[in-house]
Write a protein that holds these residues in place. Structure first.
Motif, PDB file in Angstrom:
ATOM      1  N   ASN A  62      11.928  20.303  -4.695  1.00  0.00           N
ATOM      2  CA  ASN A  62      11.259  19.582  -4.290  1.00  0.00           C
ATOM      3  C   ASN A  62      10.343  18.469  -4.654  1.00  0.00           C
ATOM      4  OD1 ASN A  62      12.834  20.424  -1.668  1.00  0.00           O
ATOM      5  ND2 ASN A  62      11.751  22.633  -1.083  1.00  0.00           N
ATOM      6  N   ALA A  63       9.616  19.342  -4.929  1.00  0.00           N
ATOM      7  CA  ALA A  63       7.961  18.800  -6.037  1.00  0.00           C
ATOM      8  C   ALA A  63       8.884  17.695  -6.929  1.00  0.00           C
ATOM      9  CB  ALA A  63       7.445  19.517  -7.056  1.00  0.00           C
ATOM     10  N   PHE A  64       9.670  18.049  -7.806  1.00  0.00           N
ATOM     11  CA  PHE A  64      10.146  17.167  -8.516  1.00  0.00           C
ATOM     12  C   PHE A  64      11.123  15.867  -7.490  1.00  0.00           C
ATOM     13  CE2 PHE A  64      14.430  15.016 -10.187  1.00  0.00           C
ATOM     14  CZ  PHE A  64      14.341  15.172 -11.829  1.00  0.00           C
ATOM     15  N   PHE A  65      11.419  15.791  -6.760  1.00  0.00           N
ATOM     16  CA  PHE A  65      12.211  14.936  -5.913  1.00  0.00           C
ATOM     17  C   PHE A  65      11.208  13.976  -5.971  1.00  0.00           C
ATOM     18  CE2 PHE A  65      16.355  17.523  -6.382  1.00  0.00           C
ATOM     19  CZ  PHE A  65      17.019  16.496  -7.027  1.00  0.00           C
ATOM     20  N   ILE A  66       9.932  14.648  -4.629  1.00  0.00           N
ATOM     21  CA  ILE A  66       8.709  14.451  -4.038  1.00  0.00           C
ATOM     22  C   ILE A  66       8.166  13.120  -5.418  1.00  0.00           C
ATOM     23  CG2 ILE A  66       7.024  14.980  -3.140  1.00  0.00           C
ATOM     24  CD1 ILE A  66       8.280  16.966  -1.794  1.00  0.00           C
ATOM     25  N   GLY A  67       8.219  13.952  -6.428  1.00  0.00           N
ATOM     26  CA  GLY A  67       7.308  12.681  -7.450  1.00  0.00           C
ATOM     27  C   GLY A  67       8.270  11.525  -7.474  1.00  0.00           C
ATOM     28  N   ARG A  68       9.854  12.267  -7.448  1.00  0.00           N
ATOM     29  CA  ARG A  68      10.198  10.767  -8.433  1.00  0.00           C
ATOM     30  C   ARG A  68      10.456  10.029  -7.411  1.00  0.00           C
ATOM     31  NH1 ARG A  68      16.462  11.768  -9.338  1.00  0.00           N
ATOM     32  NH2 ARG A  68      17.240  10.443  -7.945  1.00  0.00           N
ATOM     33  N   ALA A  69      10.422  10.222  -5.652  1.00  0.00           N
ATOM     34  CA  ALA A  69      10.369   9.294  -4.421  1.00  0.00           C
ATOM     35  C   ALA A  69       9.114   9.078  -4.893  1.00  0.00           C
ATOM     36  CB  ALA A  69      10.730   9.967  -3.499  1.00  0.00           C
ATOM     37  N   LEU A  70       7.575   9.378  -5.270  1.00  0.00           N
ATOM     38  CA  LEU A  70       6.785   8.905  -5.019  1.00  0.00           C
ATOM     39  C   LEU A  70       6.830   7.796  -6.241  1.00  0.00           C
ATOM     40  CD1 LEU A  70       3.613   8.521  -3.783  1.00  0.00           C
ATOM     41  CD2 LEU A  70       3.188  10.293  -5.785  1.00  0.00           C
ATOM     42  N   ALA A  71       7.457   8.208  -7.319  1.00  0.00           N
ATOM     43  CA  ALA A  71       6.857   6.614  -8.241  1.00  0.00           C
ATOM     44  C   ALA A  71       7.985   6.440  -7.491  1.00  0.00           C
ATOM     45  CB  ALA A  71       7.547   7.620  -9.847  1.00  0.00           C
ATOM     46  N   GLU A  72       8.591   6.088  -7.553  1.00  0.00           N
ATOM     47  CA  GLU A  72       9.961   4.781  -6.992  1.00  0.00           C
ATOM     48  C   GLU A  72       9.051   3.891  -5.779  1.00  0.00           C
ATOM     49  OE1 GLU A  72      13.633   6.139  -5.476  1.00  0.00           O
ATOM     50  OE2 GLU A  72      14.212   7.373  -8.218  1.00  0.00           O
ATOM     51  N   ALA A  73       8.065   4.453  -5.232  1.00  0.00           N
ATOM     52  CA  ALA A  73       7.959   3.819  -4.239  1.00  0.00           C
ATOM     53  C   ALA A  73       6.312   3.418  -4.809  1.00  0.00           C
ATOM     54  CB  ALA A  73       7.473   4.891  -2.946  1.00  0.00           C
ATOM     55  N   ILE A  74       6.170   3.995  -5.851  1.00  0.00           N
ATOM     56  CA  ILE A  74       4.834   3.179  -6.230  1.00  0.00           C
ATOM     57  C   ILE A  74       5.189   2.104  -7.201  1.00  0.00           C
ATOM     58  CG2 ILE A  74       2.527   3.332  -8.015  1.00  0.00           C
ATOM     59  CD1 ILE A  74       2.627   6.382  -7.330  1.00  0.00           C
ATOM     60  N   ALA A  75       6.486   1.766  -7.897  1.00  0.00           N
ATOM     61  CA  ALA A  75       6.609   1.420  -8.699  1.00  0.00           C
ATOM     62  C   ALA A  75       7.657  -0.296  -8.402  1.00  0.00           C
ATOM     63  CB  ALA A  75       8.048   1.684  -9.572  1.00  0.00           C
ATOM     64  N   LYS A  76       7.803   0.474  -6.582  1.00  0.00           N
ATOM     65  CA  LYS A  76       8.343  -0.961  -5.743  1.00  0.00           C
ATOM     66  C   LYS A  76       7.020  -1.123  -5.283  1.00  0.00           C
ATOM     67  CE  LYS A  76      11.203  -1.665  -1.800  1.00  0.00           C
ATOM     68  NZ  LYS A  76      11.546  -1.469  -1.229  1.00  0.00           N
ATOM     69  N   GLN A  77       5.936  -0.820  -4.762  1.00  0.00           N
ATOM     70  CA  GLN A  77       4.739  -1.576  -3.714  1.00  0.00           C
ATOM     71  C   GLN A  77       4.277  -2.579  -5.239  1.00  0.00           C
ATOM     72  OE1 GLN A  77       3.556  -1.870  -1.175  1.00  0.00           O
ATOM     73  NE2 GLN A  77       5.093  -0.482  -0.559  1.00  0.00           N
ATOM     74  N   THR A  78       3.869  -1.824  -6.881  1.00  0.00           N
ATOM     75  CA  THR A  78       3.736  -2.521  -7.570  1.00  0.00           C
ATOM     76  C   THR A  78       4.277  -3.935  -8.042  1.00  0.00           C
ATOM     77  OG1 THR A  78       2.982  -0.478  -8.105  1.00  0.00           O
ATOM     78  CG2 THR A  78       2.600  -2.711 -10.172  1.00  0.00           C
ATOM     79  N   GLU A  79       5.531  -3.496  -7.881  1.00  0.00           N
ATOM     80  CA  GLU A  79       6.272  -4.947  -7.682  1.00  0.00           C
ATOM     81  C   GLU A  79       6.322  -6.196  -7.330  1.00  0.00           C
ATOM     82  OE1 GLU A  79      11.295  -6.105  -8.218  1.00  0.00           O
ATOM     83  OE2 GLU A  79      10.809  -4.384  -8.410  1.00  0.00           O
ATOM     84  N   THR A  80       6.146  -5.159  -5.845  1.00  0.00           N
ATOM     85  CA  THR A  80       5.897  -6.662  -4.441  1.00  0.00           C
ATOM     86  C   THR A  80       4.527  -6.698  -4.533  1.00  0.00           C
ATOM     87  OG1 THR A  80       7.740  -5.048  -3.170  1.00  0.00           O
ATOM     88  CG2 THR A  80       5.648  -6.823  -2.492  1.00  0.00           C
ATOM     89  N   ALA A  81       3.499  -6.364  -4.769  1.00  0.00           N
ATOM     90  CA  ALA A  81       2.387  -6.623  -5.790  1.00  0.00           C
ATOM     91  C   ALA A  81       2.117  -8.306  -6.380  1.00  0.00           C
ATOM     92  CB  ALA A  81       1.544  -5.795  -5.315  1.00  0.00           C
ATOM     93  N   LEU A  82       2.904  -7.611  -7.475  1.00  0.00           N
ATOM     94  CA  LEU A  82       2.921  -8.440  -9.057  1.00  0.00           C
ATOM     95  C   LEU A  82       3.914  -9.653  -8.683  1.00  0.00           C
ATOM     96  CD1 LEU A  82       2.007  -8.917 -11.995  1.00  0.00           C
ATOM     97  CD2 LEU A  82       4.463  -7.889 -12.436  1.00  0.00           C
ATOM     98  N   SER A  83       4.246  -9.990  -8.000  1.00  0.00           N
ATOM     99  CA  SER A  83       5.068 -11.028  -7.269  1.00  0.00           C
ATOM    100  C   SER A  83       4.845 -11.653  -6.283  1.00  0.00           C
ATOM    101  CB  SER A  83       6.389 -10.268  -7.227  1.00  0.00           C
ATOM    102  OG  SER A  83       6.308  -9.446  -5.952  1.00  0.00           O
ATOM    103  N   ASP A  84       3.793 -11.093  -5.352  1.00  0.00           N
ATOM    104  CA  ASP A  84       2.677 -11.839  -4.355  1.00  0.00           C
ATOM    105  C   ASP A  84       2.010 -12.659  -5.253  1.00  0.00           C
ATOM    106  OD1 ASP A  84       4.357 -11.325  -2.061  1.00  0.00           O
ATOM    107  OD2 ASP A  84       3.158  -9.673  -1.801  1.00  0.00           O
TER     108      ASP A  84
END
Length: 110
Positions: A7-29
């Motif tokens: 469960n911790a692995f999947f939560i960590g992976r989902a968190l990393a993907e969400a952070i990457a997406k937010q970072t990508e959105t912020a950078l492109s903005d």
């Protein structure tokens, strides 16, 4: 199948993907805003250049209209040369000012 490590692995992976997406959105903005700012500054510079050229054209036309229509009057060559030299000096000063302004504009962009 309720393993906390899995469960911790999947939560960590989902968190990393969400952070990457937010970072990508912020950078492109941010890059989009920078591009808009650059385009606006270039447009302002173009408008400023057009205004200067239009004013110069108007002043030239006013100067031509203010000169006597008769070409029979004689102006000494030294007076004409002095006037021409003054005009050249003024133009050089304006060019130096524009170059300085352009340099300041370029340094703000970078």
């Amino acid at each position: 199948m309720d393993n906390p490590l899995v469960n911790a692995f999947f939560i960590g992976r989902a968190l990393a993907e969400a952070i990457a997406k937010q970072t990508e959105t912020a950078l492109s903005d941010a890059l989009s805003e920078l591009g808009k700012f650059d385009a606006e500054q270039r447009e302002r510079l173009r408008q400023f250049t057009e205004e200067v050229l239009e004013k110069a054209r108007q002043e030239r036309e006013a100067s031509v209209q203010a000169q006597p229509a008769s070409t029979s009057s004689y102006a000494p060559a030294s007076a004409v040369d002095a006037d021409l030299q003054t005009i050249i000096d003024d133009l050089r000063a304006e060019i130096a000012e524009l170059r300085a302004e352009l340099q300041r504009y370029r340094s703000r962009i970078q």
